[in-house]
Design a protein around this motif. Structure first.
Motif, PDB file in Angstrom:
ATOM      1  N   PRO A   1      42.220  38.697  44.248  1.00  0.00           N
ATOM      2  CA  PRO A   1      42.002  39.810  43.310  1.00  0.00           C
ATOM      3  C   PRO A   1      43.193  40.052  42.393  1.00  0.00           C
ATOM      4  O   PRO A   1      43.024  40.317  41.201  1.00  0.00           O
ATOM      5  CB  PRO A   1      41.759  41.012  44.231  1.00  0.00           C
ATOM      6  CG  PRO A   1      41.289  40.423  45.510  1.00  0.00           C
ATOM      7  CD  PRO A   1      41.978  39.094  45.632  1.00  0.00           C
ATOM      8  N   ILE A   2      44.385  39.898  42.910  1.00  0.00           N
ATOM      9  CA  ILE A   2      45.583  40.107  42.099  1.00  0.00           C
ATOM     10  C   ILE A   2      45.721  38.983  41.071  1.00  0.00           C
ATOM     11  O   ILE A   2      46.004  39.231  39.896  1.00  0.00           O
ATOM     12  CB  ILE A   2      46.825  40.206  42.999  1.00  0.00           C
ATOM     13  CG1 ILE A   2      46.726  41.441  43.885  1.00  0.00           C
ATOM     14  CG2 ILE A   2      48.106  40.243  42.174  1.00  0.00           C
ATOM     15  CD1 ILE A   2      47.708  41.487  45.016  1.00  0.00           C
ATOM     16  N   LEU A   3      45.514  37.743  41.504  1.00  0.00           N
ATOM     17  CA  LEU A   3      45.632  36.615  40.588  1.00  0.00           C
ATOM     18  C   LEU A   3      44.580  36.661  39.484  1.00  0.00           C
ATOM     19  O   LEU A   3      44.873  36.382  38.322  1.00  0.00           O
ATOM     20  CB  LEU A   3      45.521  35.292  41.343  1.00  0.00           C
ATOM     21  CG  LEU A   3      46.690  34.944  42.267  1.00  0.00           C
ATOM     22  CD1 LEU A   3      46.380  33.683  43.059  1.00  0.00           C
ATOM     23  CD2 LEU A   3      47.963  34.781  41.477  1.00  0.00           C
TER      24      LEU A   3
ATOM     25  N   ALA B   1      43.013  39.344  38.322  1.00  0.00           N
ATOM     26  CA  ALA B   1      43.352  40.444  37.413  1.00  0.00           C
ATOM     27  C   ALA B   1      44.522  40.056  36.510  1.00  0.00           C
ATOM     28  O   ALA B   1      44.524  40.355  35.307  1.00  0.00           O
ATOM     29  CB  ALA B   1      43.671  41.702  38.214  1.00  0.00           C
ATOM     30  N   GLN B   2      45.525  39.387  37.068  1.00  0.00           N
ATOM     31  CA  GLN B   2      46.672  38.956  36.281  1.00  0.00           C
ATOM     32  C   GLN B   2      46.251  37.996  35.176  1.00  0.00           C
ATOM     33  O   GLN B   2      46.664  38.141  34.024  1.00  0.00           O
ATOM     34  CB  GLN B   2      47.687  38.284  37.203  1.00  0.00           C
ATOM     35  CG  GLN B   2      48.911  37.757  36.511  1.00  0.00           C
ATOM     36  CD  GLN B   2      49.832  37.011  37.473  1.00  0.00           C
ATOM     37  OE1 GLN B   2      49.515  36.819  38.640  1.00  0.00           O
ATOM     38  NE2 GLN B   2      50.967  36.591  36.974  1.00  0.00           N
TER      39      GLN B   2
ATOM     40  N   GLU C   1      45.150  37.283  47.970  1.00  0.00           N
ATOM     41  CA  GLU C   1      45.849  37.183  46.685  1.00  0.00           C
ATOM     42  C   GLU C   1      44.900  37.022  45.495  1.00  0.00           C
ATOM     43  O   GLU C   1      45.280  37.256  44.362  1.00  0.00           O
ATOM     44  CB  GLU C   1      46.827  36.024  46.725  1.00  0.00           C
ATOM     45  CG  GLU C   1      46.151  34.675  46.746  1.00  0.00           C
ATOM     46  CD  GLU C   1      47.131  33.541  46.873  1.00  0.00           C
ATOM     47  OE1 GLU C   1      47.885  33.303  45.915  1.00  0.00           O
ATOM     48  OE2 GLU C   1      47.125  32.911  47.929  1.00  0.00           O
TER      49      GLU C   1
END
Length: 149
Positions: free
Chosen positions: A14-16, A18-19, A12
């Motif tokens: 990389p997604i967090l 980037a977000q 999670e």
């Protein structure tokens, strides 16, 4: 992968990251700090590509993602204080983010016990709670809306 944790514990990130980076860029853009946003974007993408080289870089990256996440939340708080209006910010959404951090603290304690990850989620939990309280404090009450009309 370097620490041999279960895939769910690191997938999670990389997604967090980037977000939070996108949120930070939007805040900088809408506050008129576009030059700062471009500089931060360059630093972000440069560091993102260096990330996979060594194990110690992963440790630094985890600390940096805590810094990036905390920065985006701190800027949100700063905006709330400055305007003293919660505007379109949702206490429910930030409450869910707070709940997510609390559950991540529990799951991290149960799976890996990684101190750096725990510190990250504790910091995020505190900042998310602070944002929820600021939204609740600065939201417009029905009688305030009638006074404006």
């Amino acid at each position: 992968m370097y620490y041999e944790y279960p895939m769910e514990t690191y997938l999670e990130y990389p997604i967090l990251i980037a977000q939070d980076a996108v949120l930070l860029l939007f805040i900088l853009y809408y506050t008129g700090s576009t030059r700062n946003a471009l500089a931060y974007s360059g630093i972000f993408f440069g560091l993102w590509n260096i990330l996979v080289l060594k194990k110690w870089i992963i440790g630094i990256a985890l600390n940096l993602c805590t810094l990036i996440s905390a920065s985006s939340k701190f800027l949100q708080l700063q905006h709330l204080w400055h305007t003293q209006d919660s505007g379109q910010a949702s206490a429910m959404t930030w409450g869910m983010a707070t709940y997510t951090c609390a559950t991540r603290i529990f799951t991290t304690l149960m799976t890996t016990g990684d101190i750096a990850v725990l510190i990250r989620f504790i910091v995020m939990l505190l900042l998310n709670c602070w944002i929820v309280f600021a939204i609740l404090k600065y939201r417009k009450k029905p009688e305030d809306k009638k006074k404006e009309d």
